[in-house]
Design an enzyme around this catalytic site. Structure first.
Site, PDB file in Angstrom:
ATOM      1  CG  ASP A  96       7.664  74.833  13.829  1.00 19.35           C
ATOM      2  OD1 ASP A  96       8.091  75.189  12.455  1.00 19.35           O
ATOM      3  OD2 ASP A  96       8.165  75.451  14.913  1.00 19.35           O
TER       4      ASP A  96
ATOM      5  CG  ASP B 109      11.819  77.473  14.117  1.00 22.16           C
ATOM      6  OD1 ASP B 109      10.702  76.747  14.167  1.00 22.16           O
ATOM      7  OD2 ASP B 109      12.080  78.187  15.068  1.00 22.16           O
TER       8      ASP B 109
ATOM      9  CB  SER C 273      13.085  71.036  20.537  1.00 18.25           C
ATOM     10  OG  SER C 273      14.060  72.009  20.423  1.00 18.25           O
TER      11      SER C 273
ATOM     12  CE  LYS D 165      13.545  75.154  16.461  1.00 16.43           C
ATOM     13  NZ  LYS D 165      13.762  76.228  17.513  1.00 16.43           N
TER      14      LYS D 165
HETATM   15  C1  G16 Z   1      12.451  77.169  21.013  1.00 15.32           C
HETATM   16  C2  G16 Z   1      13.986  77.397  21.043  1.00 15.32           C
HETATM   17  C3  G16 Z   1      14.741  76.163  20.789  1.00 15.32           C
HETATM   18  C4  G16 Z   1      14.172  75.213  22.166  1.00 15.32           C
HETATM   19  C5  G16 Z   1      12.643  75.130  21.841  1.00 15.32           C
HETATM   20  C6  G16 Z   1      12.098  74.232  22.967  1.00 15.32           C
HETATM   21  O1  G16 Z   1      11.998  76.590  19.836  1.00 15.32           O
HETATM   22  O2  G16 Z   1      14.303  78.285  19.837  1.00 15.32           O
HETATM   23  O3  G16 Z   1      15.927  76.112  20.886  1.00 15.32           O
HETATM   24  O4  G16 Z   1      14.550  74.051  22.093  1.00 15.32           O
HETATM   25  O5  G16 Z   1      11.917  76.404  22.030  1.00 15.32           O
HETATM   26  O6  G16 Z   1      12.423  75.149  24.363  1.00 15.32           O
HETATM   27  P1  G16 Z   1      11.909  74.761  25.507  1.00 15.32           P
HETATM   28  O7  G16 Z   1      12.247  73.201  25.845  1.00 15.32           O
HETATM   29  O8  G16 Z   1      12.273  75.675  26.648  1.00 15.32           O
HETATM   30  O9  G16 Z   1      10.217  74.766  25.577  1.00 15.32           O
HETATM   31  P2  G16 Z   1      10.693  76.978  18.912  1.00 15.32           P
HETATM   32  O10 G16 Z   1      10.745  76.236  17.816  1.00 15.32           O
HETATM   33  O11 G16 Z   1       9.683  76.928  19.910  1.00 15.32           O
HETATM   34  O12 G16 Z   1      10.985  78.552  18.604  1.00 15.32           O
END
Ligand code: G16
Length: 546
Positions: A280, A284, A368, A379
């Site tokens: 993405d 991560d 996710s 991640k």
């Molecule tokens: C972030 C968090 C993840 C989470 C995801 C989705 O990911 O680091 O742990 O699972 O958001 O969160 P939500 O369901 O609240 O939208 P990233 O990749 O967006 O940094």
């Protein structure tokens, strides 16, 4: 000659970080003092940054460079000892975590809105990671928010022309060493220390093994080129969309079946490509595909855990594993068989930090599209890709057969997430409230022939610091073992996103090939009957299905 100055400011009341840092439209961040306030509040909550070392970098989206120069001036004015910045202000999120740990920094600022769209009309974001390389805890992000509401001034430099971020090198500004570093090297070396690169190189050199990696015009392009092409010998044609662009080519850099459609089509096409993967905006997340076959992130986590002993870095076994609550329970079955603990945490990578720091877990992941291990505290998209490649090489089996074997051993946990995006926040809150009000009455009731066994609102107590996180999502368990989870996303920037997660375990191999949307259809119907999504939101169908 730059001079440190203190600028009076006026507060903004909307700087509460979400699941992963503060994410807003670019135009919001461009308001006078907006970025500066958040950065100063962060520095204040850290007890100041006098004499400290910080890293800085981001995913290269629109406003990244400008924000980086603003932060450099503020870090110098606040008395930082050393600031290590990725060249062109680039650091993928996993690379930032690796760099913080490698150089023993006190923390770092990551400029990213992850998978959210970029460009002038898109999103921007910022978050602070601590000395362990992981996202700040909820206590710290809450304290930052409180500080943004009482801030009166921030420190910056006057007469500062900025740092040339295009060249690696060292510049002294007042008392601060500003070092521009290669954003890729530390991370690529770390990957080489974890996996069997020789075995992966042999796999990739086999003309019968074709693979594609899609960087979605985001930050992983240069990382993939260095690791897959330069170090592992993959052909240049392996790389798709690997030129990073500030607007990600106008696309949504979210590696899922909807937004990585080009890659999905290739794997479903007639070229017999054996393996496909995408990452993405900030590198991560990951999505992994076999020929004509999508590997759900929940299954991916379970497969990695079950096969970790085949990877050099994990050959001595796993201390334990963890998953976020909405993630399917496939990994729980693996943990049980391995005889290790499986922790269930709220959504948000920050909740894994203490478990890793205290040695309780080695691998963890989320539905996710996030998987990772204790090699860093974020991640890690390319790590997951290399893990799969190492596994394919070690087992001499295509991804598809590895997954099929896994299901034969543990059964299949059918999983799907339905997202309703851009809903009016009041409507979304009304739906959640109505559901919570009915939680106690649900057990024993039958919906579309599925009887509810129990229902609750998930709370988590961190085993290390004892902190409690309430209201982390509604869970509805059915007597046949199926589960529905409902929560509102904490990463969107407009309106509310309702996320509904469905999972159900199946032991009978006769059903393993059934399309997940078909297998779970009765559960979707039960969900609609319980939540009345149509009634509350006016929506007939989800916007994104994964
Ligand atoms: C972030 C968090 C993840 C989470 C995801 C989705 O990911 O680091 O742990 O699972 O958001 O969160 P939500 O369901 O609240 O939208 P990233 O990749 O967006 O940094």
């Amino acid at each position: 000659m730059p001079t440190a100055v203190e600028i009076p400011t006026s507060i903004y009341s909307d700087q509460k970080p979400g699941t992963s840092g503060l994410r807003k439209k670019v135009a919001v961040f461009q308001q006078t003092h907006y970025l500066e306030n958040f950065v100063q509040a962060t520095f204040n909550v850290l007890g100041g940054i006098q004499g400290k070392t910080l890293t800085l970098g981001g995913d290269g989206r629109f406003y990244n460079l400008e924000a980086a120069q603003t932060i450099i001036a503020m870090a110098v004015a606040n008395g930082a000892k050393r600031l290590v910045v990725g060249r062109d202000a680039i650091l993928s999120t996993p690379a930032a975590s690796a760099l913080i740990r490698k150089i023993g920094a006190d923390g770092g600022l990551i400029l990213s809105a992850s998978h959210n769209p970029g460009g002038e009309d898109g999103d921007f974001g910022i978050k602070f990671n601590g000395a362990n390389g992981g996202p700040a805890s909820e206590q710290v992000t809450n304290a930052i928010y409180e500080e943004t509401k009482r801030l009166e001034s921030y420190k910056t430099l006057s007469d500062f022309a900025g740092i040339d971020l295009s060249e690696i090198g060292l510049t002294g500004v007042l008392g601060t060493e500003v070092e521009v570093t290669d954003p890729v090297a530390v991370y690529a070396d770390l990957m080489e220390s974890l996996f069997d690169f020789k075995a992966i190189r042999e796999l990739i050199s086999n003309p019968r093994f074709q693979m594609r990696f899609d960087a979605m015009h985001a930050v992983t392009g240069p990382y993939a080129r260095e690791i897959l092409v330069n170090r592992l010998g993959a052909a240049e044609a392996t790389l798709l969309h690997c030129e990073p662009l500030p607007d990600f080519g106008g696309e949504h850099p979210d590696p899922n079946l909807v937004h990585a459609k080009d890659l999905v089509d290739l794997l479903n096409g007639d070229q017999m490509i054996a393996f496909g993967a995408a990452s993405d905006g900030d590198g991560d997340r990951n999505m992994v595909l076999g020929t004509g076959f999508y590997i759900n992130p929940c299954d991916s986590l379970a497969v990695l855990c079950a096969n970790a002993h085949l990877i050099p870095a994990y050959s001595t076994g796993l201390a334990g594993v963890a998953r976020s609550m909405p993630t399917s329970r496939a990994v729980d079955r693996v943990a049980e068989q391995l005889g290790v603990d499986c922790w269930e945490t709220p959504t948000g990578w920050k909740f894994f930090g203490n478990l890793m720091d205290s040695g309780r877990i080695t691998l963890c992941g989320e539905e996710s599209f996030g998987t990772g291990s204790s090699h860093i505290r974020e991640k890690d998209g390319l790590w997951a890709v290399l893990f799969w490649l190492n596994l394919i090489a070690a087992r001499a089996q295509p991804a598809r057969s590895i997954l099929r074997d896994h299901w034969e051993r543990f059964g299949r946990d059918f999983f799907s997430r339905h997202d309703y995006e851009g809903i009016d926040s009041d409507q979304a809150n009304a739906l959640m409230q109505a559901l919570q009000d009915r939680l106690e009455q649900l057990p024993g009731q039958e919906f579309e022939e599925l009887r509810v066994e129990r229902a609750d609102n998930f709370s988590y107590q961190d085993p290390v610091d004892g902190s409690v996180s309430n209201n982390q999502g509604v869970r509805i368990f059915f007597e046949n073992g199926a589960r529905i989870v409902v929560r509102l996303s904490g990463t969107g920037t407009s309106g509310a996103t309702l996320r509904i997660y469905f999972d159900q375990h199946e032991r009978d191999p006769a059903y393993f090939s059934v399309y997940a949307q078909r297998f779970l259809a009765p559960l979707f119907a039960a969900g609609e009957a319980i939540m009345q999504i149509r009634h509350f939101t006016g929506r007939d169908a989800p916007d994104v299905i994964t």
